[in-house]
Design a protein around this motif. Structure first.
Motif, mmCIF file in Angstrom:
data_model
loop_
_atom_site.group_PDB
_atom_site.id
_atom_site.type_symbol
_atom_site.label_atom_id
_atom_site.label_comp_id
_atom_site.label_asym_id
_atom_site.label_seq_id
_atom_site.Cartn_x
_atom_site.Cartn_y
_atom_site.Cartn_z
ATOM 1 N N GLY A 133 0.835 -1.204 0.000
ATOM 2 C CA GLY A 133 0.000 0.000 0.000
ATOM 3 C C GLY A 133 0.857 1.236 0.000
ATOM 4 O O GLY A 133 1.795 1.341 -0.800
ATOM 5 N N GLY A 134 0.554 2.130 0.922
ATOM 6 C CA GLY A 134 1.157 3.462 0.928
ATOM 7 C C GLY A 134 2.674 3.478 0.877
ATOM 8 O O GLY A 134 3.274 4.234 0.102
ATOM 9 N N LEU A 135 3.296 2.639 1.687
ATOM 10 C CA LEU A 135 4.754 2.651 1.781
ATOM 11 C C LEU A 135 5.414 2.266 0.455
ATOM 12 O O LEU A 135 6.368 2.898 0.009
ATOM 13 N N GLY A 136 4.877 1.242 -0.192
ATOM 14 C CA GLY A 136 5.434 0.806 -1.469
ATOM 15 C C GLY A 136 5.142 1.787 -2.588
ATOM 16 O O GLY A 136 5.974 2.011 -3.468
ATOM 17 N N ASP A 287 0.232 -5.424 5.890
ATOM 18 C CA ASP A 287 0.666 -4.054 6.091
ATOM 19 C C ASP A 287 0.507 -3.781 7.576
ATOM 20 O O ASP A 287 -0.454 -4.204 8.201
ATOM 21 N N GLU A 288 1.440 -3.126 8.163
ATOM 22 C CA GLU A 288 1.324 -2.682 9.547
ATOM 23 C C GLU A 288 1.074 -3.821 10.529
ATOM 24 O O GLU A 288 0.370 -3.654 11.514
ATOM 25 N N LEU A 289 1.655 -4.984 10.226
ATOM 26 C CA LEU A 289 1.630 -6.061 11.221
ATOM 27 C C LEU A 289 2.924 -6.844 11.101
ATOM 28 O O LEU A 289 3.280 -7.330 10.035
ATOM 29 N N ASN A 372 10.620 6.566 9.270
ATOM 30 C CA ASN A 372 9.615 5.779 10.005
ATOM 31 C C ASN A 372 8.243 6.033 9.378
ATOM 32 O O ASN A 372 7.932 7.167 8.999
ATOM 33 N N HIS A 373 7.426 4.976 9.270
ATOM 34 C CA HIS A 373 6.112 5.126 8.627
ATOM 35 C C HIS A 373 4.943 4.779 9.532
ATOM 36 O O HIS A 373 3.805 4.765 9.056
ATOM 37 N N THR A 374 5.191 4.446 10.776
ATOM 38 C CA THR A 374 4.047 4.070 11.612
ATOM 39 C C THR A 374 4.364 4.194 13.096
ATOM 40 O O THR A 374 5.515 4.068 13.516
ATOM 41 N N LEU A 375 3.303 4.430 13.852
ATOM 42 C CA LEU A 375 3.415 4.460 15.310
ATOM 43 C C LEU A 375 2.733 3.248 15.926
ATOM 44 O O LEU A 375 2.825 3.024 17.128
ATOM 45 N N THR A 479 7.121 15.576 5.029
ATOM 46 C CA THR A 479 5.747 15.229 4.664
ATOM 47 C C THR A 479 5.727 14.548 3.295
ATOM 48 O O THR A 479 6.359 15.019 2.348
ATOM 49 N N ASN A 480 5.019 13.441 3.206
ATOM 50 C CA ASN A 480 4.928 12.663 1.969
ATOM 51 C C ASN A 480 4.416 13.507 0.808
ATOM 52 O O ASN A 480 3.781 14.543 0.995
ATOM 53 N N GLY A 481 4.681 13.011 -0.374
ATOM 54 C CA GLY A 481 4.120 13.626 -1.575
ATOM 55 C C GLY A 481 3.858 12.530 -2.598
ATOM 56 O O GLY A 481 4.295 11.389 -2.421
ATOM 57 N N GLU A 568 -8.665 -1.731 10.898
ATOM 58 C CA GLU A 568 -9.610 -1.127 11.843
ATOM 59 C C GLU A 568 -9.301 0.339 12.116
ATOM 60 O O GLU A 568 -10.201 1.148 12.265
ATOM 61 N N TYR A 569 -7.993 0.699 12.130
ATOM 62 C CA TYR A 569 -7.688 2.111 12.439
ATOM 63 C C TYR A 569 -8.122 3.060 11.321
ATOM 64 O O TYR A 569 -8.357 4.233 11.545
ATOM 65 N N LYS A 570 -8.256 2.531 10.107
ATOM 66 C CA LYS A 570 -8.698 3.356 8.986
ATOM 67 C C LYS A 570 -10.224 3.530 8.984
ATOM 68 O O LYS A 570 -10.764 4.363 8.280
ATOM 69 N N LYS A 667 -3.285 7.863 14.336
ATOM 70 C CA LYS A 667 -2.995 6.495 13.872
ATOM 71 C C LYS A 667 -2.444 6.429 12.442
ATOM 72 O O LYS A 667 -1.632 5.561 12.145
ATOM 73 N N GLU A 668 -2.907 7.285 11.557
ATOM 74 C CA GLU A 668 -2.433 7.244 10.159
ATOM 75 C C GLU A 668 -1.209 8.141 10.053
ATOM 76 O O GLU A 668 -1.308 9.355 10.200
ATOM 77 N N ALA A 669 -0.053 7.538 9.796
ATOM 78 C CA ALA A 669 1.179 8.318 9.792
ATOM 79 C C ALA A 669 1.060 9.521 8.864
ATOM 80 O O ALA A 669 1.347 10.650 9.247
ATOM 81 N N SER A 670 0.647 9.278 7.644
ATOM 82 C CA SER A 670 0.463 10.385 6.704
ATOM 83 C C SER A 670 -0.784 10.172 5.852
ATOM 84 O O SER A 670 -1.703 10.971 5.837
ATOM 85 N N GLY A 671 -0.785 9.039 5.133
ATOM 86 C CA GLY A 671 -1.764 8.872 4.071
ATOM 87 C C GLY A 671 -1.191 9.538 2.830
ATOM 88 O O GLY A 671 -0.465 10.541 2.922
ATOM 89 N N THR A 672 -1.478 8.947 1.668
ATOM 90 C CA THR A 672 -1.081 9.562 0.408
ATOM 91 C C THR A 672 -2.252 9.554 -0.574
ATOM 92 O O THR A 672 -2.316 10.393 -1.470
HETATM 93 C C1 Z16 Z 1 2.510 1.131 5.003
HETATM 94 O O1 Z16 Z 1 1.976 1.202 3.781
HETATM 95 C C2 Z16 Z 1 2.561 2.251 5.830
HETATM 96 C C3 Z16 Z 1 3.148 2.133 7.056
HETATM 97 C C4 Z16 Z 1 3.672 0.908 7.471
HETATM 98 O O2 Z16 Z 1 4.238 0.819 8.663
HETATM 99 C C5 Z16 Z 1 3.625 -0.197 6.664
HETATM 100 C C6 Z16 Z 1 3.049 -0.079 5.434
HETATM 101 CL CL1 Z16 Z 1 2.990 -1.434 4.381
HETATM 102 C C7 Z16 Z 1 2.001 3.553 5.329
HETATM 103 C C8 Z16 Z 1 1.275 4.390 6.367
HETATM 104 O O3 Z16 Z 1 0.235 3.657 6.948
HETATM 105 C C9 Z16 Z 1 0.698 5.622 5.683
HETATM 106 O O4 Z16 Z 1 0.088 6.470 6.612
HETATM 107 C C10 Z16 Z 1 1.799 6.386 4.947
HETATM 108 O O5 Z16 Z 1 1.244 7.415 4.167
HETATM 109 C C11 Z16 Z 1 2.570 5.451 4.047
HETATM 110 O O6 Z16 Z 1 3.052 4.334 4.764
HETATM 111 C C12 Z16 Z 1 3.749 6.133 3.392
HETATM 112 O O7 Z16 Z 1 4.509 6.822 4.323
#
Ligand code: Z16
Length: 838
Positions: A133-136, A287-289, A372-375, A479-481, A568-570, A667-672
């Protein structure tokens, strides 16, 4: 499918420059590639053969630039950004490269004049879904911007044979299907077999004294795997730069097979090969686990070791010594996935190149940056010591050594603070012992960044608070772009053309220029065109949904879209609570005035994430009831579109009126996705989370539908004891909605189906849907009001797009270059004879 049969390709005049851009040359190239690469003639060619011929024709036109670019980088003096990422979610290459090369219209015309269906060929491409998702996807946008800004860069990752699974929906449930993206070949990559690298695994270490009586350690592995690089060209927009994405495929080395074969263990030898090649077989779909799977750590170490060895080879080839490695490469860690690189670079420098520890450590810290991409605590990577020791025994020793020296410093600065030491330690010793990868990345990097302003503040305060206290100067926000090439020009040509007619085309590489659209806000004709464009695009999406999923949607209705991974956080289920609320209103009063809406969902759930899968089932079940209830009279429609991916993103962002960005604050680090919607003129309904905050700041609070608790309020409520029951009992509307789900109304009377979801909300509600429910409904009612005034809505839509300049990945990459990487543009000059752009 029409064919080349009627086309007089063999009669056309052609230049001897085989990659020329005249129509005749391109036509000739299509025919040549069909015959000489695919080995087909029109009589036997499949649509895929034509697609391949077209793809090679485009790739051929990138090769001179690609070669030139690589040549310049291998010469002395150029600092190269090395982006290390376990995921690159590229999406289809064809249109993107045509746009970046400036030959989209030309090639499309030639293809069509050849009697072929360009759109059909374009849709044949299998998208490389090498990310979750977002990170990739961020990594892919950043590669685009690096090339467009002419920054020397190389992306390093894994060539997964199977990317993110294809999603089907059966009886409302997600079903996962293997993604066979390579089954018909991949014309965009070139294997570089001669640059294969060896990676060691397992075994043990041995101490010894070298000829100068120095204490040294050697690693005696029990397995060696070959890494074969596959290179993909990454074009920039309107420039000659073509950077490389180098993805590693694991193969078994010959020597090991022979050894086993010689002692008669034929099966063992073949099996070893299978096990080696498993390393790059499949992308982990979580993602995120964090799931502590050994193969995942193998993947990470495999691609990181290949990449660092590759960089060292390139550096030494320039005639440099390793003391200056960090002047040749700025290595960015995309999350902790590649953070084993800190220990690996130390191992290479100290063990293999005999550099003193202190100097090696200087080089290492100067080389790495960590994003870092998540808390979310469940997403933070940690590996048990036993797993680590088995797979990477030498690295564990190195990590202990780094830790000892690091904690020595901490002890000197904060005497008698054992709690602080325990928190900062690279080893978690609170229960079973683990290596903490975020700590390793933080200690081994000179720069640490979060991906949105709020996220960085929370990072500094909570997850990496102790590191921030120790080294505040390491921390910064980036900040992401997202790239406006793919996310506006490629995906939304109608809007792109409208914008360019008004303000020229410079905005495509200078997105702040979109501000100039504000000058036309009082121009009624422009607003009409804007509205009509959005309407046309919605019409295309409606047709697509009808043709592909058999569902009729009203293109005049408000398109309310939530596409993203299921989590769930989304809070996709908060969106569902709103839908049921509207449905209840209609049932209670069938003639109620209501703004017609189409709710569009898309997204994949991690295969083992039961609650996320149940939310998909809920969306589909609610859809079944709402879409088939005659009382609704088509004023509401709910569609869950299967297999959300980059390609479908390109269809849906341009067609959205409303963008759902409704995560629990903090919860959402940034979102894109939030950025992609707004750039295409959607309005956002959202919480004060991630980059939403900055989007709202830019577009103006009057052009954004805000709701929900703030991060501080979330913490406060949690700490004083949050009780979802109170909200349920005190809000009759909420109670009715929840009761309707519990009653089995959406599950053919089955009161058990959604019980886990309902109970989770009633008794825990960790993401505080109930606390935000009323505020969300109120904001949605404001959306309805606003949508009724189409003139006003259009103004808001224009202002949203016009004010999104900040969220170009070009801006983000420029900040990384200036504040972290110390990298500068390098112009790539071409010889005269190489044809310019069309
Ligand atoms: C992911 O897509 C993201 C964080 C993460 O720890 C693992 C994956 Cl696979 C996302 C964030 O959830 C999102 O908020 C952020 O915009 C994105 O990474 C890019 O930074």
């Amino acid at each position: 499918m029409t064919t080349f049969e009627q086309v007089p390709v063999f009669q056309c005049e052609f230049e001897d420059d085989r990659t020329g851009l005249s129509k005749e040359t391109i036509k000739r190239a299509l025919a040549d590639n069909l015959f000489y690469i695919q080995g087909k003639v029109p009589a036997t060619a499949t649509p895929n053969d034509y697609y391949m011929a077209l793809a090679y024709t485009v790739r051929d036109r990138m090769l001179q630039r690609w070669f030139k670019t690589t040549e310049v980088y291998t010469k002395k003096g150029v600092k190269v950004v090395s982006y290390l990422s376990a995921e690159f979610l590229l999406g289809p290459h064809l249109s993107n490269n045509l746009i970046n090369l400036g030959i989209y219209d030309l090639v499309r015309q030639v293809v069509e004049e050849s009697g072929l269906d360009f759109v059909q060929l374009r849709e044949i491409e299998e998208e490389p879904g090498l990310g979750n998702g977002g990170l990739g996807r961020l990594a892919a946008c950043y590669m685009d911007s690096l090339s467009t800004l002419e920054i020397p860069a190389i992306g390093y990752g894994i060539r997964y044979e199977f990317g993110i699974f294809d999603q089907e929906i059966r009886d409302g449930w997600q079903v996962e299907i293997t993604d066979k993206w390579l089954h018909l070949g991949n014309p965009w990559e070139i294997p570089r077999l001669e640059e294969t690298i060896e990676v060691k695994f397992g075994g043990r270490t041995e101490a010894y004294y070298d000829e100068k009586c120095r204490y040294r350690v050697r690693w005696i592995p029990d397995k060696v795997v070959k890494g074969v690089p596959y290179d993909t060209p990454i074009s920039g927009y309107n420039v000659n730069t073509v950077n490389t994405l180098r993805l590693w495929k694991a193969e078994a080395p010959e020597s090991f097979e022979f050894q086993a074969f010689n002692v008669g263990d034929y099966y063992g030898a073949v099996n070893r090969k299978v096990v080696s090649e498993n390393i790059t077989k499949v992308l982990y779909p979580n993602d995120e686990l964090m799931k502590g799977k050994e193969l995942r750590l193998e993947q990470q170490y495999f691609f990181v070791s290949c990449s660092l060895q590759d960089m060292i080879r390139l550096h030494l080839q320039k005639g440099e010594s390793l003391e200056t490695f960090h002047q040749s490469f700025a290595v960015q860690l995309n999350d902790t996935h590649p953070s084993i690189g800190v220990a690996e670079l130390m191992r290479l420098l100290v063990d293999e190149y005999e550099i003193e520890w202190d100097q090696a450590w200087q080089i290492t810290q100067n080389t790495f940056g960590y994003t870092n991409h998540t808390l979310l605590p469940e997403a933070l990577e940690k590996w048990t010591l036993s797993l680590f020791k088995n797979l990477l025994p030498r690295h564990l020793q190195i990590i202990y050594e780094i830790n000892q020296r690091f904690l020595g410093q901490v002890r000197a600065k904060y005497p008698n603070d054992s709690d602080r030491l325990a928190r900062l330690s690279l080893i978690d010793e609170s229960g079973e012992k683990y290596v903490r990868m975020a700590n390793l990345a933080s200690v081994g990097s000179h720069a640490i960044n979060g991906v949105a302003a709020l996220h960085t503040e929370l990072l500094k305060r909570d997850v990496l608070g102790d590191f921030h206290e120790l080294w505040p100067e390491k921390f910064s926000n980036k900040t992401n772009g997202v790239t406006p090439r793919r996310w506006i020009v490629v995906s939304n040509p109608l809007l792109a053309n409208l914008i360019t007619r008004k303000i020229g085309a410079d905005w495509i590489s200078h997105l702040e220029d979109l501000k100039q659209l504000e000058a036309f806000i009082e121009d009624a004709e422009f607003r009409r065109e804007w509205r009509q464009t959005k309407q046309d695009i919605k019409g295309y999406l409606a047709t697509y949904i009808k043709e592909n999923h058999g569902i009729e949607v009203n293109p005049e209705s408000l398109f309310d879209v939530q596409v993203k991974r299921l989590h769930e956080y989304k809070r996709q289920h908060l969106n569902v609570l709103h839908i049921i609320t509207l449905y209840k209103r209609i049932k209670d009063n069938p003639n109620i005035e209501i703004t017609p809406r189409t709710f569009i969902f898309g997204g994949k759930a991690a295969p083992g994430y039961f609650m996320a899968k149940l939310i998909i089932k809920l969306i589909n079940s609610v859809g079944d009831v709402v879409n088939n209830d005659p009382d609704v009279r088509d004023r509401l429609k709910v569609v869950f579109l299967p297999d959300y991916n980059v390609r479908f993103g390109q269809r849906v962002y341009p067609a959205a009126d409303l963008s759902e960005q409704i995560s629990t604050a903090g919860k959402e680090a940034s979102g894109t996705g939030n950025m992609k919607f707004a750039m295409n003129g959607a309005l956002t309904i959202g919480t004060l989370d991630g980059a939403n905050i900055e989007i709202r700041e830019e577009v103006g609070e009057e052009n954004f539908f805000l709701f929900g608790l703030t991060t501080e309020q979330v913490y406060e409520l949690k700490s004083k004891g949050y009780n979802p029951w109170d909200y349920y009992h005190n809000n009759p509307q909420l109670k009715q909605v929840i009761d309707l789900i519990s009653s089995g109304f959406f599950s053919h009377g089955d009161t058990n189906l959604f019980r886990p979801l309902v109970d989770s909300l009633l008794y825990h509600d960790p993401y505080m849907l109930f606390a935000d429910y009323q505020s969300y409904i109120d904001a949605q009612d404001q959306v309805n009001q606003a949508y009724r005034d189409q003139e006003h809505w259009t103004r808001m839509s224009i202002l949203n797009a016009a004010r999104m300049g900040k969220f170009s990945s070009d801006r983000a990459i420029l900040e990384y270059c200036q504040e972290i990487w110390n990298a500068v543009p390098v112009k790539i000059e071409l010889e005269e004879y190489i044809q310019g752009r069309a």
